[in-house]
Design a protein around this motif. Structure first.
Motif, short mmCIF file in Angstrom:
data_model
loop_
_atom_site.label_atom_id
_atom_site.label_comp_id
_atom_site.label_asym_id
_atom_site.label_seq_id
_atom_site.Cartn_x
_atom_site.Cartn_y
_atom_site.Cartn_z
N LEU A 10 0.82 -1.21 0.00
CA LEU A 10 0.00 0.00 0.00
C LEU A 10 0.85 1.27 0.00
CD1 LEU A 10 -3.04 -0.82 2.31
CD2 LEU A 10 -3.00 -0.48 -0.16
N GLN A 11 1.98 1.22 0.68
CA GLN A 11 2.86 2.38 0.69
C GLN A 11 3.38 2.68 -0.72
OE1 GLN A 11 6.24 2.06 3.32
NE2 GLN A 11 6.64 4.24 3.21
N VAL A 12 3.79 1.63 -1.44
CA VAL A 12 4.27 1.81 -2.80
C VAL A 12 3.17 2.38 -3.69
CG1 VAL A 12 4.97 0.56 -4.90
CG2 VAL A 12 6.11 0.07 -2.74
N VAL A 13 1.99 1.79 -3.63
CA VAL A 13 0.91 2.15 -4.55
C VAL A 13 0.24 3.47 -4.18
CG1 VAL A 13 -1.33 1.42 -5.45
CG2 VAL A 13 0.53 -0.23 -5.22
N VAL A 14 -0.12 3.63 -2.91
CA VAL A 14 -0.89 4.80 -2.51
C VAL A 14 0.00 5.99 -2.15
CG1 VAL A 14 -2.60 5.66 -0.85
CG2 VAL A 14 -2.81 3.35 -1.76
N ALA A 15 1.02 5.77 -1.31
CA ALA A 15 1.84 6.89 -0.85
C ALA A 15 2.80 7.38 -1.94
CB ALA A 15 2.62 6.49 0.41
N PHE A 16 3.50 6.47 -2.59
CA PHE A 16 4.49 6.87 -3.59
C PHE A 16 3.93 6.90 -5.01
CE2 PHE A 16 7.30 5.35 -0.16
CZ PHE A 16 8.03 6.52 0.03
N GLY A 17 2.96 6.03 -5.30
CA GLY A 17 2.43 5.94 -6.66
C GLY A 17 1.15 6.73 -6.88
N GLN A 18 0.66 7.40 -5.84
CA GLN A 18 -0.56 8.20 -5.90
C GLN A 18 -1.75 7.41 -6.44
OE1 GLN A 18 2.37 9.92 -7.42
NE2 GLN A 18 2.79 10.48 -5.31
N GLY A 19 -1.79 6.11 -6.11
CA GLY A 19 -2.92 5.29 -6.52
C GLY A 19 -4.20 5.76 -5.84
N LYS A 20 -5.27 5.85 -6.59
CA LYS A 20 -6.54 6.37 -6.07
C LYS A 20 -7.65 5.33 -6.04
CE LYS A 20 -5.02 10.49 -5.37
NZ LYS A 20 -4.65 10.80 -3.99
N LYS A 21 -7.42 4.18 -6.68
CA LYS A 21 -8.46 3.13 -6.72
C LYS A 21 -7.76 1.78 -6.62
CE LYS A 21 -12.70 1.59 -7.79
NZ LYS A 21 -12.77 0.53 -6.84
N THR A 22 -7.58 1.33 -5.39
CA THR A 22 -6.83 0.12 -5.12
C THR A 22 -7.76 -1.00 -4.67
OG1 THR A 22 -4.98 1.52 -4.38
CG2 THR A 22 -4.88 -0.83 -3.83
N ASP A 23 -7.73 -2.11 -5.39
CA ASP A 23 -8.51 -3.28 -5.02
C ASP A 23 -7.57 -4.37 -4.54
OD1 ASP A 23 -11.12 -2.33 -5.77
OD2 ASP A 23 -10.50 -2.53 -7.86
N ILE A 24 -7.88 -4.91 -3.37
CA ILE A 24 -7.05 -5.95 -2.77
C ILE A 24 -7.92 -7.16 -2.46
CG2 ILE A 24 -5.61 -6.57 -0.79
CD1 ILE A 24 -4.95 -3.53 -0.59
N ASP A 25 -7.47 -8.32 -2.90
CA ASP A 25 -8.13 -9.58 -2.59
C ASP A 25 -7.14 -10.44 -1.82
OD1 ASP A 25 -10.63 -9.22 -4.03
OD2 ASP A 25 -9.41 -9.31 -5.85
N ILE A 26 -7.59 -10.94 -0.68
CA ILE A 26 -6.80 -11.88 0.11
C ILE A 26 -7.60 -13.18 0.11
CG2 ILE A 26 -5.79 -12.38 2.36
CD1 ILE A 26 -5.75 -9.29 2.82
N ASP A 27 -7.02 -14.23 -0.43
CA ASP A 27 -7.77 -15.46 -0.64
C ASP A 27 -6.86 -16.67 -0.47
OD1 ASP A 27 -9.93 -17.10 -1.28
OD2 ASP A 27 -10.36 -16.10 -3.17
N MET A 28 -7.43 -17.85 -0.67
CA MET A 28 -6.67 -19.10 -0.66
C MET A 28 -6.72 -19.69 -2.06
SD MET A 28 -5.45 -19.84 2.34
CE MET A 28 -5.07 -21.55 2.10
N MET A 29 -5.59 -20.24 -2.50
CA MET A 29 -5.54 -20.92 -3.78
C MET A 29 -4.57 -22.08 -3.68
SD MET A 29 -4.41 -19.47 -7.51
CE MET A 29 -5.93 -18.78 -8.05
N LYS A 30 -5.09 -23.28 -3.85
CA LYS A 30 -4.27 -24.49 -3.84
C LYS A 30 -3.36 -24.57 -2.62
CE LYS A 30 -4.29 -24.81 -8.84
NZ LYS A 30 -3.53 -24.85 -10.07
N GLY A 31 -3.90 -24.27 -1.44
CA GLY A 31 -3.14 -24.37 -0.20
C GLY A 31 -2.23 -23.19 0.08
#
Length: 185
Positions: free
Chosen positions: A108-129
């Motif tokens: 988030l620091q890279v994208v929002v603070a340094f990259g000025q990202g304004k629309k960030t979607d984050i998915d935290i999930d499980m895939m194949k263990g």
């Protein structure tokens, strides 16, 4: 101890330069301020993660959402975090939770603070263990030559290595995708 030694040396140089070179002394004090703030934040993250009352996934994901909300407010960004029930029921050890949280924070620091990202979607999930973290922002402008971004990405890779995981970062002309996978033990 290296960060503390660095702060000590900067304070000693600032003390010596106070009388004969005030601008240089002021610069050293600014560096002391920045380094000590970074160290306090890091210590806070570590202390939070080892508190027995925080030793559960509910508190862990609550902290993740609090960080996303704080950055949303601080940078006027829209950060959406999706966490399905199957992930909330995981039982990660303290080390895995701390490293994952720090990766989340770094991303988030890279994208929002340094990259000025304004629309960030984050998915935290499980895939194949594996625990899967996927971040997508089509508004961020990541300068790969930025020293701060390079340092953070290097730190992210070190953390991923500690978790025997994989990290894929794809910055584009406009936007970025980050995917982190680590086995759940």
């Amino acid at each position: 101890t290296a960060p503390l030694n660095n702060i000590y040396m900067l304070s000693e140089m600032a003390r010596i330069k106070t009388d004969n070179n005030a601008p240089l002394s002021k610069e050293y004090i600014g560096q002391i301020h920045d380094k000590s703030r970074t160290m306090i934040t890091a210590m806070d993250d570590i202390l939070w993660s080892i508190k027995p009352e925080n030793d559960n996934m509910e508190k862990f994901f609550q902290r993740i959402r609090e960080l996303a909300d704080a950055l949303s407010s601080g940078f006027d960004a829209d950060i959406a975090v999706t966490i399905p029930a199957k992930v909330k029921s995981l039982n990660l050890d303290v080390k895995h939770r701390l490293l994952f949280f720090l990766l989340f924070k770094d991303a988030l620091q890279v994208v929002v603070a340094f990259g000025q990202g304004k629309k960030t979607d984050i998915d935290i999930d499980m895939m194949k263990g594996d625990l899967l973290f996927r971040l997508q922002d089509d508004t961020a402008q990541i300068n790969k030559g930025d020293e701060n971004i390079s340092k953070i990405m290097l730190t992210m890779q070190e953390r991923v290595d500690q978790l025997d995981g994989e990290l894929n970062i794809e910055p584009r002309n406009k936007g970025i995708t980050m995917v982190f996978r680590s086995p759940v033990k």
